[in-house]
Design a protein around this motif. Structure first.
Motif, mmCIF file in Angstrom:
data_model
loop_
_atom_site.group_PDB
_atom_site.id
_atom_site.type_symbol
_atom_site.label_atom_id
_atom_site.label_comp_id
_atom_site.label_asym_id
_atom_site.label_seq_id
_atom_site.Cartn_x
_atom_site.Cartn_y
_atom_site.Cartn_z
ATOM 1 N N TYR A 1 0.844 -1.185 0.000
ATOM 2 C CA TYR A 1 0.000 0.000 0.000
ATOM 3 C C TYR A 1 0.883 1.241 0.000
ATOM 4 O O TYR A 1 1.755 1.397 0.861
ATOM 5 N N ILE A 2 0.681 2.100 -0.990
ATOM 6 C CA ILE A 2 1.385 3.374 -1.055
ATOM 7 C C ILE A 2 0.608 4.364 -0.195
ATOM 8 O O ILE A 2 -0.552 4.658 -0.477
ATOM 9 N N ASP A 3 1.239 4.855 0.870
ATOM 10 C CA ASP A 3 0.547 5.661 1.871
ATOM 11 C C ASP A 3 0.071 6.995 1.303
ATOM 12 O O ASP A 3 0.863 7.885 0.985
ATOM 13 N N LYS A 4 -1.257 7.143 1.174
ATOM 14 C CA LYS A 4 -1.867 8.398 0.706
ATOM 15 C C LYS A 4 -2.651 9.080 1.827
ATOM 16 O O LYS A 4 -3.429 10.008 1.571
ATOM 17 N N THR A 5 -2.431 8.632 3.085
ATOM 18 C CA THR A 5 -3.288 9.134 4.161
ATOM 19 C C THR A 5 -2.976 10.568 4.579
ATOM 20 O O THR A 5 -3.812 11.227 5.209
ATOM 21 N N GLU A 6 -1.795 11.084 4.233
ATOM 22 C CA GLU A 6 -1.537 12.499 4.516
ATOM 23 C C GLU A 6 -2.445 13.378 3.662
ATOM 24 O O GLU A 6 -2.934 14.426 4.110
ATOM 25 N N TYR A 7 -2.673 12.951 2.397
ATOM 26 C CA TYR A 7 -3.615 13.681 1.540
ATOM 27 C C TYR A 7 -5.014 13.648 2.156
ATOM 28 O O TYR A 7 -5.749 14.643 2.131
ATOM 29 N N ILE A 8 -5.402 12.479 2.687
ATOM 30 C CA ILE A 8 -6.733 12.340 3.282
ATOM 31 C C ILE A 8 -6.876 13.260 4.483
ATOM 32 O O ILE A 8 -7.894 13.950 4.643
ATOM 33 N N TRP A 9 -5.867 13.298 5.332
ATOM 34 C CA TRP A 9 -5.903 14.178 6.500
ATOM 35 C C TRP A 9 -6.052 15.641 6.080
ATOM 36 O O TRP A 9 -6.839 16.400 6.662
#
Length: 522
Positions: free
Chosen positions: A26-34
């Motif tokens: 999984y390529i971490d995209k959760t900073e964009y989500i935050w």
């Protein structure tokens, strides 16, 4: 040396929980989500198909459902402290493609029924899609005591296949406008609304009524929200590059360069990091091969129909220019196909002039160029596409051996078998045919190249030479060669660092094939 264990690649997997629970990459995209959830309450994102929109929506769903266990080790775990669970309504309209009005209404009804089973049905007079959606949102709020999150994936899917149909488009558009209309009135009950799609249909209520809908599609800070950036590939996928290189029996540097040419090149703003097509890149790493995966997954009918509607010839998609304001042009009232080509992923941003507000667009990479030209080939060789592809493959081999006589002999013989074509008596028809063929070779090719004394019909560059083509209709190859010499086209390219080869071709409109050709070194 011990072989490093690689995580399984999530090829075709669009569910965040499945990827995490099955320990896939999984390529971490959760900073964009935050950043998104703290930016605005209503957000719209446009990206081409198979670019990771559905996975992004699934990740948002898991976050708003409070599934903290899924985010262990990811960015958002370091900043989120509360992990509040909200009621989430998620609608994917990808299942509503190729529908008429009745089928679309039934599909929407089925989706609403699912949530009515969870939050209860409304009164007997709550029957229309907008009434039912409004009722579900209100009951979900009352039942849980929490505001509701609405996630709509591929909102425009029911409309894209009919965008060229003047009768059907307004009918389906009205159905969808009705469905989306409650979102504005339900504002007091909503926590967050996220909508994805490919295009922008301005007459739908989500754009005409949700005037506070934030479109992040071209914001630089969200350039990498979908897709895989070059940096992400080189870091998070570094071991997969080595594995690919080993299987291909090439160096790591050669693998990186090959993958870049094949799948990189997307920019959704300017300046922008280089973005790779995630669907193609994951498949390439899994299969250890360079294949046109994105195009192989289906060429939208609407695109081919719109190219015909706007009379776009293949070479028109090379270095297109458009104003910044054109990106907001409503899809249903387009004066040009450029915004649709961009939003669909067939051309991408390559430059931007701030003074003039002009964007330069071009085909992103080899995969798209070859796939697009392959789709357009039947326009020039009727329905004999399979035989045409075989001939083109043989022509490519002849060119690689510097045997242009064999290459043109193959094309001459093949064109004699092609049924009558309405445009076969125009020089432009043959110019575009050669443009498509040379593009399928994966070579640099450009038409109508300006020089101080005129324009070269076609310029093609290979690893070995630069070819200047002059085309004539019902004249002679010698006449074409004479024009090349008379206007001294070769001098413009003297500093190219490659040998220059002049090619004069005459087409016979009666026989609808090559009459004769002449090849000379400059």
């Amino acid at each position: 040396m011990e072989t490093k264990r690689l995580k399984r690649l999530p090829v075709g997997i669009q569910t965040f929980s499945n990827i995490i629970e099955d320990d896939m990459l999984y390529i971490d995209k959760t900073e964009y989500i935050w950043n998104m959830i703290h930016l605005c309450k209503y957000i719209f994102l446009s990206r081409p198909r198979r670019f990771g929109k559905s996975l992004l929506v699934s990740t948002l769903q898991a976050y708003f459902e409070g599934r903290k266990d899924l985010f262990k080790g990811l960015f958002i775990e370091t900043v989120e402290k509360d992990w509040t669970e909200y009621p989430v309504l998620r609608f994917s309209l990808s299942t509503a493609k190729h529908c008429n009005k009745e089928e679309l209404l039934l599909e929407l009804s089925n989706k609403l029924t699912h949530y009515e089973a969870i939050y209860g049905k409304g009164a007997a007079d709550e029957v229309k899609p907008n009434q039912r959606l409004k009722g579900i949102i209100e009951r979900a709020y009352k039942k849980t005591g929490k505001k509701v999150v609405v996630l709509i994936d591929e909102y425009d899917a029911p409309l894209l296949d009919v965008v060229h149909e003047e009768e059907m488009l307004p009918v389906l558009r009205n159905v969808m406008r009705n469905f989306y209309s409650p979102l504005k009135d339900c504002d007091p009950y909503l926590q967050f609304v996220f909508i994805t799609g490919i295009t922008k249909f301005s007459q739908l209520s989500i754009f005409s009524e949700l005037n506070n809908l934030k479109n992040i599609s071209m914001r630089p800070d969200y350039a990498g929200v979908c897709g895989i950036t070059a940096e992400e590939m080189l870091t998070a996928m570094s071991d997969y590059i080595d594995d690919f290189a080993e299987a291909q029996e090439i160096t790591r540097e050669e693998a990186i360069e090959g993958l870049k040419l094949q799948y990189d090149g997307y920019h959704f703003t300017w300046p922008s990091p280089d973005i790779y097509n995630p669907f193609s890149l994951l498949n390439a790493f899994q299969d250890h091969d360079y294949t046109n995966y994105w195009f192989g997954s289906g060429t939208p009918t609407y695109l081919i129909e719109m190219l015909r509607k706007f009379n776009v010839v293949p070479s028109d998609m090379n270095k297109m220019q458009t104003l910044a304001s054109d990106f907001d042009a409503p899809t249903e009232n387009m004066a040009s196909i450029t915004p649709l080509l961009y939003q669909s992923g067939y051309v991408t941003i390559k430059d931007f002039n701030r003074a003039t507000r002009l964007y330069t667009l071009d085909i992103p990479n080899t995969e798209i160029r070859v796939g697009l030209m392959d789709s357009l080939l039947p326009n020039y060789v009727s329905m004999r596409k399979e035989a045409g592809n075989t001939t083109i493959a043989k022509m490519y081999l002849a060119l690689s051996k510097d045997n242009l006589d064999e290459m043109f002999s193959l094309l001459q013989a093949y064109l004699l078998t092609v049924p009558y074509c309405d445009n076969a008596n125009s020089e432009g028809h043959y110019q575009q045919l050669l443009y498509v063929i040379f593009s399928l070779f994966g070579r640099y090719v450009e038409v109508e190249v300006h020089t101080p004394t005129g324009r070269v019909d076609i310029v093609m560059k290979t690893d070995k030479a630069l070819y200047l083509f002059e085309l004539k209709l019902n004249m002679s190859a010698q006449a074409a060669m004479k024009q090349i010499d008379l206007k001294d086209y070769a001098s413009k390219f003297a500093l190219s660092g490659l040998p220059i080869v002049k090619v004069g071709i005459n087409f016979d409109p009666e026989r609808r094939t090559i009459g004769d050709w002449k090849v000379e070194d400059a």
